[in-house]
Design an enzyme around this catalytic site. Structure first.
Site, mmCIF file in Angstrom:
data_model
loop_
_atom_site.group_PDB
_atom_site.id
_atom_site.type_symbol
_atom_site.label_atom_id
_atom_site.label_comp_id
_atom_site.label_asym_id
_atom_site.label_seq_id
_atom_site.Cartn_x
_atom_site.Cartn_y
_atom_site.Cartn_z
ATOM 1 N N ASP A 88 24.802 39.908 17.108
ATOM 2 C CA ASP A 88 26.134 39.313 16.345
ATOM 3 C C ASP A 88 25.732 38.219 16.227
ATOM 4 O O ASP A 88 25.216 37.384 15.993
ATOM 5 C CB ASP A 88 25.821 38.873 18.223
ATOM 6 C CG ASP A 88 27.535 38.277 18.336
ATOM 7 O OD1 ASP A 88 27.350 37.151 17.437
ATOM 8 O OD2 ASP A 88 27.337 38.081 19.319
ATOM 9 N N HIS A 89 25.513 38.461 15.011
ATOM 10 C CA HIS A 89 26.013 37.869 14.126
ATOM 11 C C HIS A 89 26.697 36.260 13.553
ATOM 12 O O HIS A 89 25.336 35.416 12.419
ATOM 13 C CB HIS A 89 27.325 38.819 12.813
ATOM 14 C CG HIS A 89 27.304 38.307 11.848
ATOM 15 N ND1 HIS A 89 28.643 38.850 12.998
ATOM 16 C CD2 HIS A 89 28.330 37.142 11.185
ATOM 17 C CE1 HIS A 89 30.587 38.549 12.030
ATOM 18 N NE2 HIS A 89 29.631 37.833 11.514
ATOM 19 N N HIS A 124 31.318 37.347 20.147
ATOM 20 C CA HIS A 124 30.299 36.121 19.026
ATOM 21 C C HIS A 124 31.620 34.964 20.030
ATOM 22 O O HIS A 124 30.670 33.813 20.374
ATOM 23 C CB HIS A 124 32.291 36.281 17.994
ATOM 24 C CG HIS A 124 31.792 36.952 16.786
ATOM 25 N ND1 HIS A 124 30.315 37.890 16.440
ATOM 26 C CD2 HIS A 124 32.278 37.845 16.117
ATOM 27 C CE1 HIS A 124 30.298 38.956 15.884
ATOM 28 N NE2 HIS A 124 31.431 38.769 15.650
HETATM 29 C C1 BG6 Z 1 33.223 40.532 12.461
HETATM 30 C C2 BG6 Z 1 34.654 41.125 13.323
HETATM 31 O O1 BG6 Z 1 32.233 41.213 14.025
HETATM 32 O O2 BG6 Z 1 33.341 39.196 12.554
HETATM 33 C C3 BG6 Z 1 35.439 41.181 11.875
HETATM 34 O O3 BG6 Z 1 34.848 42.512 13.547
HETATM 35 C C4 BG6 Z 1 35.455 40.189 11.805
HETATM 36 O O4 BG6 Z 1 36.605 41.679 12.556
HETATM 37 C C5 BG6 Z 1 34.704 39.251 11.145
HETATM 38 O O5 BG6 Z 1 36.355 39.426 10.901
HETATM 39 C C6 BG6 Z 1 34.200 38.641 10.752
HETATM 40 O O6 BG6 Z 1 32.874 37.400 10.266
HETATM 41 P P1 BG6 Z 1 32.973 35.997 10.111
HETATM 42 O O7 BG6 Z 1 31.137 36.019 9.865
HETATM 43 O O8 BG6 Z 1 33.843 35.897 8.016
HETATM 44 O O9 BG6 Z 1 33.727 35.021 10.882
#
Ligand code: BG6
Length: 512
Positions: A203-204, A266
């Site tokens: 979950d980045h 997230h």
């Molecule tokens: C991803 C989603 O997990 O997170 C995308 O699948 C989204 O739809 C992205 O655009 C956003 O990541 P960040 O790090 O730019 O907030």
């Protein structure tokens, strides 16, 4: 290699920095899905940035596997282009040359036994020539329907098996299923082949510095925790607003929507970190235990019609450009009911949070890109001023700015200079860029390094994933039965139904 060797000569490290660098031991990474956006924009650049920071072992190997007629050099060129375009740190030939020496490409289909046998052969060869020591991570950056095929192949070809002290790990990208049943099924598939400690679910958001800072802010200070509860907090707003549309991701996004895409993972992780009790340590087990407790205490409202909202972006203007609506995007059916905006009210049934609503919202093509967690405090119980003095006084708020303007804001009332007593809201700001000279590593740098180190605290366990689906499933079912999402103009702040949802509770969304 001793810890720190390979780092001493790194010009990017400050020689006064006495912290022990976390350097991965001998290992390699196999990437499934090398032609995808995630690999190009995030994973390949992160691998280079880690190498550039001296955090990968000198013999590190990267193996690409895909249905492409490529030689090793073609794969190296793809990585090179991705690094040049998206890496965070400067390009250095000597770092690149050493890294690229460890690149291999194995062409093949996922159901082709021979291709996986070739992969096994390549890996055994890398152990010999690069000293990767039998330690390999398999990164599945592929559509979820292919997970079972690849995992079965890893078992069949002997790639998931390890000898002695060697390790084999599997890294899984979201979505972890599309509901509770499919998530359980996926967990079963993985658990047949890999023991739980070898499964790393990405979950980045958990790799982001500002997300980890929620724990630092709460548990390294005395200032905040005494008021972090129902006695002082009126409500919490967790916002993930994006200005982009779905881009070229119609195939993935249609039928998934904002709630499955980012709330299930997230935003619920942000909620868990904000609402959880202090863990006994920052070991994975203690952290996950506290998050699991919070997620089990989350309650969805009975009346989902009044306490949720969803929308689809319509055509409009954004950043001076005319943009099309979701239903006009390429490969999106005109009848699609997929939401690009979702807002949900949740409660956390614990002593700390009883009665405090948590409002979550996420959307694409909104006014600007911003992710934040805002604790909005109750009004002062008594104001010893003339009513006119506090007409412009709002509620105190503590805002954790996750991105892009990373930091923390505290909002409180202050006297307006002058001869009369007049109180107005002011902001006190902490900005990462002003307080620290180091720039934040990308989330994927941190998470990839943690995988290679076998360090699990920032990876959700399957219980957390399943609990998150338990929260979302009834909402998705309700939406599936209730027609089309509302339209909202691109570049705005979502559908009117979301504004009304808060208005019913006498509250308003923050305008970041
Ligand atoms: C991803 C989603 O997990 O997170 C995308 O699948 C989204 O739809 C992205 O655009 C956003 O990541 P960040 O790090 O730019 O907030």
């Amino acid at each position: 290699m001793s810890r720190g060797a390979g780092v001493a000569s790194n010009p990017l490290r400050d020689p006064r920095d006495r912290r022990l660098p976390r350097v991965a031991g001998p290992c390699g990474l196999v990437l499934f899905g090398v032609t995808g956006d995630l690999s190009r924009k995030k994973l390949m650049p992160a691998i280079y940035d880690l190498a550039n920071r001296g955090l990968l072992p000198p013999g590190f190997a990267l193996v690409g596997f895909a249905r492409r007629d490529w030689a090793d050099e073609d794969f190296a060129q793809v990585v090179h282009d991705a690094v040049k375009e998206y890496a965070r740190t400067p390009f250095r030939e000597e770092v690149w040359d050493q890294l690229a020496d460890g690149f291999r490409f194995v062409p093949g289909e996922f159901d082709d036994d021979e291709a996986f046998d070739r992969l096994a052969h390549t890996i055994a060869d890398l152990d010999r020539v690069r000293g990767t020591g039998g330690n390999h991570a398999f990164y599945l950056s592929i559509p979820p329907k292919l997970f079972p095929v690849v995992v079965a192949q890893l078992k069949r070809s002997g790639l998931s098996a390890r000898n002695g002290d060697e390790w084999r790990r599997v890294v899984v990208e979201k979505p972890f299923g599309h509901d509770l049943t499919s998530a359980r099924e996926l967990n079963r598939t993985l658990s047949v082949v890999f023991p739980p400690e070898s499964v790393f679910r990405i979950d980045h958001y958990l790799g982001k510095e500002t997300v980890q800072n929620i724990l630092a802010l709460r548990f390294a200070n005395t200032l905040f925790e005494p008021i972090w509860n129902r006695s002082y907090v009126d409500h919490v707003q967790i916002t993930m607003a994006e200005d982009i549309g779905i881009g070229g991701r119609a195939g993935y996004y249609d039928g998934i929507g904002a709630a499955r895409d980012v709330i299930q993972n997230h935003l619920l992780q942000l909620l868990a970190l904000t609402a959880m009790e202090e863990p006994v340590s920052f070991e994975a087990q203690s952290l996950r235990l506290e998050k699991t407790k919070v997620l089990s205490a989350v309650r969805i409202p009975d009346d989902l019609g009044s306490h949720t909202a969803r929308g689809q972006y319509a055509a409009g203007w954004q950043g001076g450009e005319k943009v099309r609506g979701f239903l006009e995007e390429e490969a999106i059916p005109k009848t699609s009911k997929t939401e690009t905006y979702a807002a949900i009210k949740l409660e956390v049934d614990t002593r700390r949070w009883a009665g405090v609503p948590f409002y979550l919202r996420a959307g694409k093509r909104l006014g600007r890109r911003v992710t934040e967690v805002a604790l909005v405090f109750q009004r002062a119980p008594h104001l010893p001023f003339a009513a006119t003095a506090t007409e412009e006084l709002g509620q105190n708020a503590l805002v954790i700015r996750i991105q892009p303007d990373e930091g923390v804001t505290m909002r409180f009332g202050s006297k307006v200079p002058g001869t009369a007593m007049e109180v107005r809201d002011v902001n006190m700001d902490f900005a990462y860029g002003e307080s620290f000279t180091e720039s934040s590593p990308e989330a994927y740098e941190r998470l990839l390094l943690d995988v290679l180190l076998g360090d699990p605290p920032l990876f959700p366990r399957h219980e957390e994933v399943e609990l998150s689906w338990e929260i979302l499933d009834p909402i998705e079912e309700y939406w599936a039965e209730h027609g089309q999402p509302d339209q909202y103009p691109s570049g705005g702040w979502g559908p009117d139904s979301a504004t009304e949802m808060l208005a019913r509770d006498g509250r308003v969304w923050r305008r970041p």
